[in-house]
Design a protein around this motif. Structure first.
Motif, PDB file in Angstrom:
ATOM      1  N   ILE A  27       0.825  -1.197  -0.059  1.00  0.00           N
ATOM      2  CA  ILE A  27       0.104  -0.008   0.024  1.00  0.00           C
ATOM      3  C   ILE A  27       0.834   1.166   0.092  1.00  0.00           C
ATOM      4  CG2 ILE A  27      -1.881   1.409   1.200  1.00  0.00           C
ATOM      5  CD1 ILE A  27      -2.517  -1.358   2.363  1.00  0.00           C
ATOM      6  N   CYS A  28       0.356   2.063  -1.055  1.00  0.00           N
ATOM      7  CA  CYS A  28       1.211   3.471  -0.953  1.00  0.00           C
ATOM      8  C   CYS A  28       0.238   4.396  -0.488  1.00  0.00           C
ATOM      9  CB  CYS A  28       2.013   3.724  -2.639  1.00  0.00           C
ATOM     10  SG  CYS A  28       2.886   5.238  -2.594  1.00  0.00           S
ATOM     11  N   HIS A  29       0.735   5.478   0.113  1.00  0.00           N
ATOM     12  CA  HIS A  29      -0.267   6.455   0.789  1.00  0.00           C
ATOM     13  C   HIS A  29       0.400   7.726   0.730  1.00  0.00           C
ATOM     14  CE1 HIS A  29      -2.097   8.993   3.805  1.00  0.00           C
ATOM     15  NE2 HIS A  29      -3.227   8.323   3.459  1.00  0.00           N
ATOM     16  N   ALA A  30      -0.401   8.859   0.041  1.00  0.00           N
ATOM     17  CA  ALA A  30       0.229  10.021  -0.265  1.00  0.00           C
ATOM     18  C   ALA A  30      -0.268  10.898   0.964  1.00  0.00           C
ATOM     19  CB  ALA A  30       0.107  10.625  -1.140  1.00  0.00           C
ATOM     20  N   ASP A  31       0.133  11.598   1.645  1.00  0.00           N
ATOM     21  CA  ASP A  31      -0.268  12.668   2.638  1.00  0.00           C
ATOM     22  C   ASP A  31      -0.207  14.046   2.078  1.00  0.00           C
ATOM     23  OD1 ASP A  31      -1.198  13.946   4.649  1.00  0.00           O
ATOM     24  OD2 ASP A  31       0.496  13.679   6.232  1.00  0.00           O
ATOM     25  N   LYS A  41      -5.898  14.386  -9.068  1.00  0.00           N
ATOM     26  CA  LYS A  41      -5.371  12.940  -9.396  1.00  0.00           C
ATOM     27  C   LYS A  41      -4.100  12.452  -9.216  1.00  0.00           C
ATOM     28  CE  LYS A  41      -8.997  12.088 -12.515  1.00  0.00           C
ATOM     29  NZ  LYS A  41      -9.871  10.994 -12.511  1.00  0.00           N
ATOM     30  N   HIS A  42      -4.074  11.191  -8.713  1.00  0.00           N
ATOM     31  CA  HIS A  42      -2.636  10.740  -8.372  1.00  0.00           C
ATOM     32  C   HIS A  42      -2.126   9.615  -9.207  1.00  0.00           C
ATOM     33  CE1 HIS A  42      -5.229  12.028  -4.884  1.00  0.00           C
ATOM     34  NE2 HIS A  42      -4.063  12.694  -4.242  1.00  0.00           N
ATOM     35  N   ASN A  43      -0.929   9.759  -9.595  1.00  0.00           N
ATOM     36  CA  ASN A  43      -0.418   8.809 -10.342  1.00  0.00           C
ATOM     37  C   ASN A  43       0.513   7.850  -9.379  1.00  0.00           C
ATOM     38  OD1 ASN A  43      -1.299   9.457 -13.135  1.00  0.00           O
ATOM     39  ND2 ASN A  43       0.216  11.317 -12.932  1.00  0.00           N
ATOM     40  N   PHE A  44       0.228   6.666  -9.240  1.00  0.00           N
ATOM     41  CA  PHE A  44       1.214   5.950  -8.332  1.00  0.00           C
ATOM     42  C   PHE A  44       2.032   4.807  -9.195  1.00  0.00           C
ATOM     43  CE2 PHE A  44      -2.727   7.228  -5.751  1.00  0.00           C
ATOM     44  CZ  PHE A  44      -2.082   7.445  -4.435  1.00  0.00           C
ATOM     45  N   LEU A  52      10.267  -1.296 -11.937  1.00  0.00           N
ATOM     46  CA  LEU A  52       8.894  -0.881 -11.937  1.00  0.00           C
ATOM     47  C   LEU A  52       7.992  -2.279 -12.010  1.00  0.00           C
ATOM     48  CD1 LEU A  52       7.153   1.840 -13.683  1.00  0.00           C
ATOM     49  CD2 LEU A  52       6.047  -0.435 -13.941  1.00  0.00           C
ATOM     50  N   VAL A  53       6.998  -2.311 -10.993  1.00  0.00           N
ATOM     51  CA  VAL A  53       6.107  -3.545 -11.084  1.00  0.00           C
ATOM     52  C   VAL A  53       4.711  -3.333 -10.994  1.00  0.00           C
ATOM     53  CG1 VAL A  53       8.036  -5.045  -9.613  1.00  0.00           C
ATOM     54  CG2 VAL A  53       6.304  -3.647  -8.570  1.00  0.00           C
ATOM     55  N   PHE A  54       4.378  -1.988 -10.903  1.00  0.00           N
ATOM     56  CA  PHE A  54       3.027  -1.769 -10.838  1.00  0.00           C
ATOM     57  C   PHE A  54       2.690  -0.351 -11.059  1.00  0.00           C
ATOM     58  CE2 PHE A  54      -1.124  -0.930  -8.641  1.00  0.00           C
ATOM     59  CZ  PHE A  54      -1.919  -1.575  -9.650  1.00  0.00           C
ATOM     60  N   MET A  55       1.570   0.116 -12.032  1.00  0.00           N
ATOM     61  CA  MET A  55       1.296   1.694 -12.009  1.00  0.00           C
ATOM     62  C   MET A  55      -0.199   1.809 -11.933  1.00  0.00           C
ATOM     63  SD  MET A  55       3.909   3.018 -14.901  1.00  0.00           S
ATOM     64  CE  MET A  55       2.785   4.738 -14.659  1.00  0.00           C
ATOM     65  N   THR A  56      -0.627   2.754 -11.182  1.00  0.00           N
ATOM     66  CA  THR A  56      -2.112   2.987 -11.285  1.00  0.00           C
ATOM     67  C   THR A  56      -2.352   4.735 -11.056  1.00  0.00           C
ATOM     68  OG1 THR A  56      -4.299   2.416 -10.130  1.00  0.00           O
ATOM     69  CG2 THR A  56      -2.437   2.612  -8.800  1.00  0.00           C
ATOM     70  N   ILE A  57      -3.601   4.982 -11.627  1.00  0.00           N
ATOM     71  CA  ILE A  57      -3.926   6.551 -11.350  1.00  0.00           C
ATOM     72  C   ILE A  57      -5.208   6.497 -10.652  1.00  0.00           C
ATOM     73  CG2 ILE A  57      -4.792   8.497 -12.478  1.00  0.00           C
ATOM     74  CD1 ILE A  57      -3.418   7.772 -14.979  1.00  0.00           C
ATOM     75  N   SER A  58      -5.582   7.281  -9.530  1.00  0.00           N
ATOM     76  CA  SER A  58      -6.501   7.109  -8.363  1.00  0.00           C
ATOM     77  C   SER A  58      -6.723   8.658  -8.023  1.00  0.00           C
ATOM     78  CB  SER A  58      -6.252   6.296  -7.379  1.00  0.00           C
ATOM     79  OG  SER A  58      -7.240   6.310  -6.420  1.00  0.00           O
ATOM     80  N   VAL A  82       4.539   9.174  -6.003  1.00  0.00           N
ATOM     81  CA  VAL A  82       3.239   9.656  -6.322  1.00  0.00           C
ATOM     82  C   VAL A  82       3.696  11.207  -7.027  1.00  0.00           C
ATOM     83  CG1 VAL A  82       1.074  10.489  -5.454  1.00  0.00           C
ATOM     84  CG2 VAL A  82       2.336   8.731  -4.146  1.00  0.00           C
ATOM     85  N   LYS A  83       2.964  11.169  -8.061  1.00  0.00           N
ATOM     86  CA  LYS A  83       2.860  12.467  -9.011  1.00  0.00           C
ATOM     87  C   LYS A  83       1.711  13.243  -9.099  1.00  0.00           C
ATOM     88  CE  LYS A  83       4.873  13.773 -13.568  1.00  0.00           C
ATOM     89  NZ  LYS A  83       5.323  13.588 -14.690  1.00  0.00           N
ATOM     90  N   VAL A  84       1.554  14.252  -8.853  1.00  0.00           N
ATOM     91  CA  VAL A  84       0.305  15.097  -8.626  1.00  0.00           C
ATOM     92  C   VAL A  84       0.524  16.500  -9.261  1.00  0.00           C
ATOM     93  CG1 VAL A  84      -1.532  16.091  -7.189  1.00  0.00           C
ATOM     94  CG2 VAL A  84      -0.591  13.971  -6.579  1.00  0.00           C
ATOM     95  N   ASP A  85      -0.114  16.847 -10.563  1.00  0.00           N
ATOM     96  CA  ASP A  85       0.164  18.041 -11.082  1.00  0.00           C
ATOM     97  C   ASP A  85       1.613  18.610 -11.406  1.00  0.00           C
ATOM     98  OD1 ASP A  85      -2.575  18.428 -11.580  1.00  0.00           O
ATOM     99  OD2 ASP A  85      -3.154  19.492  -9.886  1.00  0.00           O
TER     100      ASP A  85
END
Length: 675
Positions: A27-31, A41-44, A52-58, A82-85
């Protein structure tokens, strides 16, 4: 809309240590902190060991990387970004350990084999990632498994070959694997057991004897070794006792061996059957009873003088009837002396050696222990001499002597004596050496040696050897009369003496120039030598020294002395008279010239102021060079020099013909006519 990353965290569920096969979530959590409530929009992105093993946008502040069935290959370092704007946040790195490995799979290429054949095994760890370590085990009933290890760097399986050994009836094989993790080693379960049935190539051999028991010396004993073979191919039967092979056959099922039994035939016998890598052995102990004991040889004497009688007697304890023979041992073979139990001979030195006897009963021959017989010839009178040849030794140097006896049976014991006192015992064949390292002034004689062996005549003594001790030269000195200054034409006596040294002594007199000049040499049976040099000349001025030596071969040089040759008294007088005569003549001429001028003038008297005659006379300078005449070291020469010689200038006048005259110039000043 303003926002900023407070932190990015990564977590593992259920924990950072997961059992192999269980589900696992990363689990990756962005505070993120925002100024108002708005949607982002969060790019994980998830990484394992930097890949790299996994990517997702949430829209949510967290994302999950699900692993339904965890494997040991999922062990590693996890992190996320985590990439945001356009803004980027990084998590910490978390190590996840998936404990345990998948169960390996083992297969064998054969289920049934013969002894000596090869079984090929394959062990595989599916879903595991190399490098991996594989362990193969061979399991026999009631024995410890034999284990072999193989490291595979690039594949998740390994293969192994096993030779099937003799008496491998039913075999079981299994395998397991290991991989290295950060905390140590991770091991898999053991694989399934693979069963392999083994058939015998041949049965264990049978070994029998005829007769089977109660074997006595002289009996014929027969051995038979046999086996049952599945395939008659490259079969070999070997029969041996201890490490000695007695018989062997190839491509046969049995072997026979027979011999007449002796007591030496008692022991363990071995029958071995070999086919390829398979070997089977049967052992049998055989005991042979003694028919009669070994004979014993008796000698009337073991050490005796030549020409004495020797009796050899051979006997067997408790047995009278046997065929006896007496022999002498030799490197080329035993020499038969007599076929009898008794031998009587008159010995000489050539009879020295080892003797045995043999006894034969019913074809069985036994040999006694050897008896050593030593025959001695008496030693001859020894000779004692100096090894260097000359019976001389330099004081302080070692003296080496040799004592030699031409005849006599070795070993010979030599005893050295010095001044009647025993110094050394040496045992050798014909000679012995003695080194005397303590040579003094009084060791001029008294050396002798004894020689003895085991002959009854006893010791023989050499003649007494007298040795001359040579004292080396010490303290050479040179003196002269007269000393220091010598008049031209006179004689000079040079005395060279030494403080210590054996006679005769060789004296040599030298003068120092650009090179050493030998002036005189003489051999004297004394501690001094005198050399008279006649008619000294001016060219004899210089530095002199002497050298002394004797048979110690050491040259000793004196300190130098300086001799100055000067003019004699009469020569000085002649020169003075000549100068005065010349001065008087010059004065007379000047006076005549003055009177003649006065008469011719006829005028008033005039004052004359005549300059005085000032002859500038350059006379001979008689130089007396400094001398070192205070140094003397020649047997008290200075104190007693009047007792040795008198100066030759007191008994002999000057030799005018041989004198060398020095000349000088005389200057006469003329009168001044104006005065």
């Amino acid at each position: 809309q303003v926002f900023t990353f407070n932190r990015v965290e990564i977590k593992v569920q259920p924990s950072v240590k997961v059992k192999n096969g269980a589900p696992m979530s990363i689990i990756c959590h962005a505070d993120i902190i925002k100024n108002t409530d708005f949607q982002l929009k969060h790019n994980f992105t998830f990484f394992k060991d930097g890949k790299l093993v996994f990517m997702t946008i949430s829209d949510k502040k967290y994302a999950q990387y699900e692993i339904p069935v965890a494997k040991s290959s999922d062990t590693g370092d996890y992190e996320c970004t985590v990439k945001v704007d356009g803004k980027l946040g990084f998590s910490n790195i978390t190590y996840v350990w998936v404990a345990g490995m998948t169960k390996p799979i083992l297969t064998a290429d054969k289920k049934e084999v013969l002894e000596g054949e090869i079984v090929k095994l394959r062990c595989e760890l599916p879903e595991e990632v190399p490098p991996l370590v594989f362990f193969f085990r061979k399991i026999k009933t009631n024995s410890v498994p034999k284990e072999k290890r193989i490291l595979e760097q690039n594949q998740n399986f390994s293969e192994m070959e096993y030779y099937v050994e003799a008496e491998d009836n039913i075999l079981q094989f299994d395998c397991f694997g290991k991989r290295q993790v950060r905390s140590g080693w991770d091991s898999s379960q053991h694989s399934n057991k693979t069963l392999v049935t083994v058939k015998e190539s041949f049965i264990k051999p049978t070994l029998i004897t005829r007769p089977s028991n109660n074997i006595t010396e002289g009996d014929r004993i027969e051995f038979e070794c046999s086996t049952v073979v599945a395939q008659m191919r490259d079969i070999e039967i070997i029969f041996q006792k201890n490490r000695t092979i007695l018989n062997s056959v190839r491509d046969k099922k049995f072997l026979k061996y027979s011999t007449v039994a002796t007591q030496e035939d008692s022991g363990e016998y071995l029958c071995k059957v070999e086919q390829g890598a398979v070997s089977k052995t049967t052992k049998l102990n055989v005991f042979v009873s003694e028919l009669f004991p070994k004979p014993t040889l008796f000698a009337s004497m073991t050490k005796l003088d030549e020409s004495k009688d020797l009796i050899l007697n051979c006997s067997i304890n408790g047995l009278r009837r046997a065929n006896f023979s007496i022999l002498r041992k030799s490197s080329s073979g035993d020499i038969l002396l007599k076929k009898s139990k008794i031998l009587a001979i008159k010995v000489n030195v050539n009879d020295t050696g080892s003797y045995i006897c043999k006894a034969e009963v019913k074809g069985i021959v036994k040999e006694s222990k050897p008896v050593r017989i030593s025959v001695y010839a008496p030693v001859s009178k020894p000779t004692l001499s100096v090894v260097s040849g000359s019976p001389e030794v330099v004081l302080g140097k070692p003296l080496q002597l040799i004592c030699h006896s031409v005849m006599g049976t070795p070993p010979i014991t030599f005893t050295f004596y010095k001044g009647g006192e025993m110094r050394k015992n040496v045992t050798n064949d014909t000679y012995a050496m003695f080194l005397d390292e303590d040579i003094g002034l009084n060791d001029n004689g008294g050396y002798k040696c004894d020689a003895r062996n085991n002959h009854s005549s006893g010791a023989k003594t050499s003649n007494i050897l007298n040795v001359t001790v040579i004292v080396p030269i010490r303290g050479a000195s040179l003196g002269s009369v007269p000393y220091g200054e010598v008049e031209v034409g006179s004689d000079t006596a040079f005395l060279c003496s030494v403080k210590e040294g054996s006679w005769p002594i060789d004296f040599k007199f030298f003068k120092k120039t650009d090179h050493e000049v030998l002036l005189h040499e003489v051999r004297e049976y004394s501690d001094r030598a005198i050399w008279h040099k006649k008619t000294m000349k001016r060219k004899d001025t210089g530095t002199y020294y002497c050298m002394a030596s004797n048979r110690a071969s050491v040259d000793v040089r004196s300190r130098p002395i300086t001799i100055s040759v000067i003019l004699a008294a009469w020569q000085k007088g002649v020169i003075a008279a000549f100068v005065l005569t010349a001065m008087a003549g010059a004065g007379a001429v000047a006076l005549w010239w003055f009177l003649h001028k006065k008469k011719k003038a006829k005028g008033p008297s005039m004052e004359m102021s005549g300059s005085a005659l000032a002859p500038n006379l350059t006379s001979e300078k008689l130089t007396r060079p400094p001398s070192d005449g205070n140094y003397y070291s020649g047997s008290g020469y200075i104190e007693d020099n009047e007792n040795h010689m008198k100066s030759t200038d007191e008994s002999k006048g000057p030799d005018l013909e041989s004198a060398e005259v020095d000349y000088t110039e005389v200057e006469v000043s003329t009168l001044d006519p104006h005065r």
